[in-house]
Every structure is written in structure tokens, then in C-alpha cells.
Design an enzyme around this catalytic site. Structure first.
Site, PDB file in Angstrom:
ATOM      1  N   ARG A   1      76.272  21.925  67.453  1.00 36.43           N
ATOM      2  CA  ARG A   1      75.398  22.298  66.333  1.00 36.43           C
ATOM      3  C   ARG A   1      75.026  23.772  66.304  1.00 36.43           C
ATOM      4  NH1 ARG A   1      77.347  18.186  65.854  1.00 36.43           N
ATOM      5  NH2 ARG A   1      76.460  16.164  65.248  1.00 36.43           N
TER       6      ARG A   1
ATOM      7  N   SER B   1      70.022  14.177  59.957  1.00 42.61           N
ATOM      8  CA  SER B   1      69.334  14.210  61.246  1.00 42.61           C
ATOM      9  C   SER B   1      68.386  15.404  61.306  1.00 42.61           C
ATOM     10  CB  SER B   1      70.349  14.305  62.392  1.00 42.61           C
ATOM     11  OG  SER B   1      71.142  13.140  62.453  1.00 42.61           O
TER      12      SER B   1
ATOM     13  N   GLU C   1      67.365  20.455  63.907  1.00 41.99           N
ATOM     14  CA  GLU C   1      68.682  20.608  63.314  1.00 41.99           C
ATOM     15  C   GLU C   1      68.548  21.105  61.874  1.00 41.99           C
ATOM     16  OE1 GLU C   1      72.396  17.624  62.400  1.00 41.99           O
ATOM     17  OE2 GLU C   1      71.603  17.718  64.434  1.00 41.99           O
TER      18      GLU C   1
END
Length: 312
Positions: free
Chosen positions: A184, A234, A304
Site C-alpha cells: 500500500r 478499507s 489507508e
């Protein structure tokens, strides 16, 4: 800095000087709730959808150097605070949407194309590797910028090179081997916004159907994620060796609500807007989840989602 609050949703009738000669669509005082998957957020001072790549570059050349600049794609993975966004918001989705099979097993895609469409395009050309992108709700540019993933796959596993542009409108191509990336995250150069990326994919084996795989993954997503409710995907990254959803669940937070924002009963790493949630409600719930997980498990959850704008 909070943008001046004029009449919302006003068309730009007298375009400012920096918009001269541009062909895209400019709106002033645009509600960002219309452009985020959480369906909430304040007003953008200027909101521009470029006609194409050349039009975007012209905007960058003409834009005042002191004007704040923000980029969005499909508005997933993004929380815009209720006080709104000063300066210019550029929406690449709807403008930078070109793609081509640039070489055998090479798919070149502009940043505004939806990830789900990239997955289908690859399957249509009998290429495999990025079927997982069907489960990523954002644009390809966002997936490249954060190394988005789903179902065990990650975007940068397949990236050969990207094309970036800086604030001055200067473009350059960067090969994947010259960048550092991980879970990520991608270490992009400063003042670099992604225009497009080229994927180096694999020819599908005889009898393999990428479309069938995509269909199966979407069924799995539908069964495990609250896709019928407004959400941003998410909220937190998974800590090493664990899952953010599990940590939030065992902390007893499933269903916890602040106003119309609630931690999903279906998937604890999702916060849903049940109808009229303010961005402040969502941000407060994010803080509650981080604090409770730290107290319960001693784990610090990293975001995130991206948060921009001013508090109201």
C-alpha cells in the site's frame, strides 16, 4: 485554509484567466459529496475535469503556482472534510480514460480509467494477472499511487513503467525498477502525479477465462463487503501478520456509530455512510477505532484512506 463559501454548485460563467483556452469542464463551489464514494464532504473552490491529457497539462502550465492542487479519480479511498477544499481539485476520471494494447502482453492505461475496467480489458485481450483489480473500487491512477490490492494481488506486481507530470506540466516516464514500493505504498518523486501506467501481463493459458475469474472474485466481494452502502473501501492498512478488520472486531467495534457513520457489521475495516453522515462523523469514528485497537491489542492502525480539506 477554508475556501470562500459562495453559492454551491455554481457553473463557472466568467472563467478565471488561468482557464483560458482549456476544453474541459470547470465548476466552482462544487460539493465534493457528489464525487466521493462516502457521499460526504465540503465544497471545492474549483473543480475541473480535463478533456484529455493535453488539456490537463495546459491547465498545469497556466495554474497559479500558489494555488493548492488536489487530484482525485473516482473518489474512493478519500475523505473530504466538511470545511471544503481550497484551490483546484482535478478529477481525472472522465477525462484521462484512454487505454491501448501497446505491445504484446503490454496494456497501457491512463489514470482515470476504473480499476474494474482495467481487469476486464486485460481479460478481453486474453491477458492474466490483474483480475484482482475488479475488486478495487477506485481509478487506475489511485491504484498506482498506493499500490492497491485485493484478493492477494497488488498493482505493482505487474507495473512496467508509469508516466508522471509535475506542477509545471513537464512529463517523464519512470521504470518500475527505479522506484521503491511495498504494501500500500509507492515512493514516488516529489511533485509527481501519475498520468498513466503500463502493465506487463501474462498470456492466459488455453481454456482459462479471466472473465470467469473476475465474476468469481466479485461474488466473493459482494458476500464479504458492504458494497450496497456508501463506503471508501478499507479504512486501515493491515498490520504485518494480522488484519485490521479482525483487530477492530475483537475490540468490540462492529456496528459502532457516530451520527450516520458506522463501522460495518459485515466487514469491520469498512465505515459506511448510512445516509447523512458528515465527514466529521467518519473521522471521529476513525479515531475511536484507532484508540480502541491500541488499548485492546497494542497495535497502531495506519490509515489507508486519504483525508483532505479543512474542518468546518
Amino acid at each position: 485554509m477554508t475556501p470562500p463559501m459562495r453559492s454551491p454548485n455554481k457553473q463557472a460563467s466568467d472563467a478565471p484567466a488561468f482557464m483560458r483556452g482549456l476544453r474541459g469542464r470547470l465548476r466552482v463551489d462544487e460539493p465534493m459529496s457528489r464525487h466521493t464514494s462516502w457521499r460526504t464532504g465540503g465544497i471545492a473552490e474549483y473543480f475541473y475535469t480535463p478533456a484529455n491529457k493535453a488539456d490537463l497539462i495546459q491547465l498545469l502550465v497556466q495554474l497559479p503556482t500558489d494555488m493548492p492542487l488536489h487530484w482525485i479519480g473516482l473518489g474512493s479511498n478519500l475523505l473530504v472534510r466538511d470545511g471544503g477544499v481550497a484551490g483546484m481539485v482535478v478529477r481525472t476520471a472522465g477525462g484521462l480514460r484512454e487505454f491501448e494494447l501497446s505491445a504484446p502482453q503490454r496494456l497501457s492505461v491512463e489514470c482515470g480509467v476504473a480499476c474494474a475496467k482495467v481487469a476486464r480489458l486485460a481479460a478481453r485481450h486474453n491477458l492474466t494477472g490483474v483480475e484482482f483489480l475488479a475488486g478495487v473500487p477506485g481509478s487506475f491512477g489511485g491504484a498506482l499511487a498506493m499500490n492497491a490490492g485485493a484478493f492477494g494481488g497488488e498493482t505493482w506486481d505487474w507495473v512496467e513503467q508509469i508516466e508522471c507530470v509535475d506542477r509545471r506540466g513537464q512529463c517523464k516516464k519512470i521504470h518500475a525498477k527505479d522506484l521503491s514500493y511495498g504494501y500500500r505504498q509507492v515512493a514516488l518523486p516529489e511533485d509527481c502525479w501519475i498520468l498513466s501506467g503500463t502493465l506487463a501481463l501474462t498470456a492466459a493459458a488455453s481454456g482459462y477465462s479471466g472473465q470467469d475469474t473476475i465474476r468469481s472474485l466479485l461474488e466473493k466481494r459482494s458476500a464479504s463487503q458492504p458494497i450496497q452502502s456508501a463506503n471508501a473501501g478499507s479504512v486501515f492498512r493491515n498490520p504485518r501478520g494480522d488484519f485490521a478488520a479482525r483487530l477492530i472486531d475483537v475490540a468490540g467495534l462492529k456496528g459502532r456509530a457516530v451520527g450516520d457513520a458506522a463501522i460495518s457489521d459485515m466487514h469491520a475495516n469498512f465505515i459506511v455512510n448510512r445516509g447523512a453522515a458528515a465527514a466529521a462523523d467518519i473521522e471521529r469514528l476513525i479515531g475511536i477505532a484507532r484508540d480502541r485497537v491500541m488499548q485492546h491489542s497494542g497495535v497502531e492502525l495506519d490509515l489507508e484512506v486519504r483525508i483532505i480539506g479543512a474542518e468546518k
